[in-house]
Design an enzyme around this catalytic site. Structure first.
Site, PDB file in Angstrom:
ATOM      1  N   GLU A 127      -6.616   4.712   7.918  1.00 24.19           N
ATOM      2  CA  GLU A 127      -6.358   6.129   7.626  1.00 24.19           C
ATOM      3  C   GLU A 127      -7.578   6.767   6.969  1.00 24.19           C
ATOM      4  O   GLU A 127      -7.832   7.958   7.153  1.00 24.19           O
ATOM      5  CB  GLU A 127      -5.101   6.257   6.759  1.00 24.19           C
ATOM      6  CG  GLU A 127      -3.849   6.024   7.604  1.00 24.19           C
ATOM      7  CD  GLU A 127      -2.657   5.476   6.839  1.00 24.19           C
ATOM      8  OE1 GLU A 127      -2.644   5.534   5.596  1.00 24.19           O
ATOM      9  OE2 GLU A 127      -1.731   4.984   7.509  1.00 24.19           O
ATOM     10  N   HIS A 149      -9.390   1.254   4.964  1.00 28.45           N
ATOM     11  CA  HIS A 149      -8.107   1.410   5.655  1.00 28.45           C
ATOM     12  C   HIS A 149      -8.302   2.365   6.832  1.00 28.45           C
ATOM     13  O   HIS A 149      -9.070   3.326   6.739  1.00 28.45           O
ATOM     14  CB  HIS A 149      -7.048   1.953   4.686  1.00 28.45           C
ATOM     15  CG  HIS A 149      -5.670   1.929   5.282  1.00 28.45           C
ATOM     16  ND1 HIS A 149      -5.242   2.881   6.179  1.00 28.45           N
ATOM     17  CD2 HIS A 149      -4.643   1.052   5.136  1.00 28.45           C
ATOM     18  CE1 HIS A 149      -4.006   2.577   6.550  1.00 28.45           C
ATOM     19  NE2 HIS A 149      -3.622   1.475   5.937  1.00 28.45           N
ATOM     20  N   SER A 152       3.516  -2.350  10.255  1.00 32.59           N
ATOM     21  CA  SER A 152       4.954  -2.467  10.518  1.00 32.59           C
ATOM     22  C   SER A 152       5.549  -3.818  10.129  1.00 32.59           C
ATOM     23  O   SER A 152       6.443  -4.323  10.801  1.00 32.59           O
ATOM     24  CB  SER A 152       5.272  -2.127  11.984  1.00 32.59           C
ATOM     25  OG  SER A 152       4.983  -0.763  12.249  1.00 32.59           O
ATOM     26  N   ASN A 184       0.868  -1.180   0.000  1.00 28.09           N
ATOM     27  CA  ASN A 184       0.000   0.000   0.000  1.00 28.09           C
ATOM     28  C   ASN A 184       0.903   1.229   0.000  1.00 28.09           C
ATOM     29  O   ASN A 184       1.484   1.569   1.029  1.00 28.09           O
ATOM     30  CB  ASN A 184      -0.884  -0.057   1.262  1.00 28.09           C
ATOM     31  CG  ASN A 184      -1.697   1.206   1.463  1.00 28.09           C
ATOM     32  OD1 ASN A 184      -1.788   2.050   0.564  1.00 28.09           O
ATOM     33  ND2 ASN A 184      -2.293   1.343   2.640  1.00 28.09           N
ATOM     34  N   GLU A 199      -5.256  -4.941  10.540  1.00 25.43           N
ATOM     35  CA  GLU A 199      -4.209  -3.942  10.734  1.00 25.43           C
ATOM     36  C   GLU A 199      -4.465  -3.171  12.031  1.00 25.43           C
ATOM     37  O   GLU A 199      -5.285  -2.236  12.042  1.00 25.43           O
ATOM     38  CB  GLU A 199      -4.201  -2.943   9.572  1.00 25.43           C
ATOM     39  CG  GLU A 199      -3.896  -3.549   8.233  1.00 25.43           C
ATOM     40  CD  GLU A 199      -3.292  -2.519   7.283  1.00 25.43           C
ATOM     41  OE1 GLU A 199      -2.183  -2.767   6.792  1.00 25.43           O
ATOM     42  OE2 GLU A 199      -3.910  -1.475   7.066  1.00 25.43           O
ATOM     43  N   LYS A 243       0.093   4.264  -0.294  1.00 24.75           N
ATOM     44  CA  LYS A 243      -0.533   5.469   0.290  1.00 24.75           C
ATOM     45  C   LYS A 243      -0.281   6.668  -0.618  1.00 24.75           C
ATOM     46  O   LYS A 243      -0.255   6.510  -1.840  1.00 24.75           O
ATOM     47  CB  LYS A 243      -0.033   5.667   1.724  1.00 24.75           C
ATOM     48  CG  LYS A 243      -0.146   4.383   2.558  1.00 24.75           C
ATOM     49  CD  LYS A 243       0.101   4.550   4.009  1.00 24.75           C
ATOM     50  CE  LYS A 243      -0.060   3.207   4.710  1.00 24.75           C
ATOM     51  NZ  LYS A 243       0.087   3.289   6.146  1.00 24.75           N
ATOM     52  N   GLY A 279       2.845   2.071  10.742  1.00 25.82           N
ATOM     53  CA  GLY A 279       3.858   3.118  10.608  1.00 25.82           C
ATOM     54  C   GLY A 279       4.616   3.432  11.888  1.00 25.82           C
ATOM     55  O   GLY A 279       5.326   4.424  11.971  1.00 25.82           O
TER      56      GLY A 279
HETATM   57  P1  PGA Z   1       3.041   0.136   7.553  1.00 26.66           P
HETATM   58  O1  PGA Z   1       1.546   0.384   6.990  1.00 26.66           O
HETATM   59  O2  PGA Z   1       3.527  -1.145   6.938  1.00 26.66           O
HETATM   60  O3  PGA Z   1       3.823   1.344   7.096  1.00 26.66           O
HETATM   61  O4  PGA Z   1       2.925   0.043   9.033  1.00 26.66           O
HETATM   62  C1  PGA Z   1       0.661  -0.678   6.774  1.00 26.66           C
HETATM   63  C2  PGA Z   1      -0.626  -0.153   6.188  1.00 26.66           C
HETATM   64  O5  PGA Z   1      -1.094   0.910   6.606  1.00 26.66           O
HETATM   65  O6  PGA Z   1      -1.217  -0.794   5.293  1.00 26.66           O
END
Ligand code: PGA
Length: 254
Positions: free
Chosen positions: A100, A98, A214, A11, A168, A13, A174
């Site tokens: 976010e 997601h 992560s 992803n 997730e 983003k 992140g």
């Molecule tokens: P990350 O994000 O691997 O940077 O923690 C995962 C995601 O949001 O899909």
């Protein structure tokens, strides 16, 4: 029993420009040189790059996905993108719900459900994300939160073919933090059991349940070995071919 074929999806983003296809091409070369991978590999770049990536990576075997879609197929929705448009650009899947988007755009599970249904209508695989916040985990609400998000976000007509679930934990995205392997296993087993009562055992056992948050080359092998983990949704570590390959190669055949 129908074992799910793992999926490792990156992803991106809101990261990447047209030149970033170089990273994807670098990844394609690594895949070609690997002599087989027992997983599907996907990149979900920003929407503006989807058509280009589909064109330039068409012979690589790398699947391309979107990061969000609108529930309707067209209309007066300034700035939004329909699932049909993603499909037309060459995408095979779309991430919906997601955290976010749930946080930044106030998306409820009800809206996520409409988006997942739109993905199905357009012939895309919906990658439906669920996950608890840190405070929900601290209060012991994790499984309840996951149950509620899952039952609210899965549309009528969901099958193992048209849907992937991504667990997730919001606090792991992140941050470099990950749940213990036992905690990951507990949530994934819980999701599998809930899918079984909602969809029946056949679809539940064949559906991919990804872990995300992560995932890095250094922890991918142990996370992917947890029971009921059928691949990963990777953010930051999917942006560089070397890092993403370090995760994907967990599934290398040789
Ligand atoms: P990350 O994000 O691997 O940077 O923690 C995962 C995601 O949001 O899909």
């Amino acid at each position: 029993m129908n074992q799910p074929h793992p999926l490792v999806a990156g992803n991106w983003k809101m990261n990447g420009l047209r030149v970033s296809v170089n990273e994807a091409e670098n990844l394609a070369e690594r895949l070609a040189g690997a002599g087989g991978i027992s997983a599907e590999v996907m990149i979900c770049p920003p929407a503006l790059l989807i058509a280009q990536f589909c064109r330039e990576l068409s012979s690589s075997g790398i699947l391309i996905g979107g990061q969000d879609c609108h529930g309707e197929s067209s209309g007066a929705h300034t700035g939004d993108i329909a699932a049909e448009m993603l499909k037309d650009a060459g995408a095979s899947s779309v991430i919906v719900g997601h955290s976010e988007r749930r946080a930044d755009h106030g998306e409820s599970s009800e809206e996520v459900c409409v988006k997942a249904s739109a993905a199905h209508r357009a012939g895309l695989t919906a990658i439906i994300c669920v996950g608890e916040t840190q405070s929900q985990r601290e209060k012991g609400q994790t499984l309840d939160v996951i149950s509620e998000q899952l039952s609210g976000s899965i549309p009528h007509g969901t099958t193992a073919q048209n849907t992937v679930i991504a667990y997730e934990p919001v606090w792991a995205i992140g941050t470099g933090l990950t749940p213990t392997l036992d905690d990951v296993g507990e949530v994934h087993a819980h999701i599998r059991a809930q899918l079984s009562s909602a969809l029946g055992q056949g679809d539940a056992s064949a559906m991919r349940i990804l872990y995300g948050g992560s995932v890095k080359p250094g922890n991918a092998a142990e996370l992917m070995a947890v029971e009921n983990v059928n691949g990963a949704l990777v953010g930051g570590a999917s942006l560089k071919a070397e890092d993403f390959w370090g995760i994907i190669s967990v599934y290398a055949k040789s």
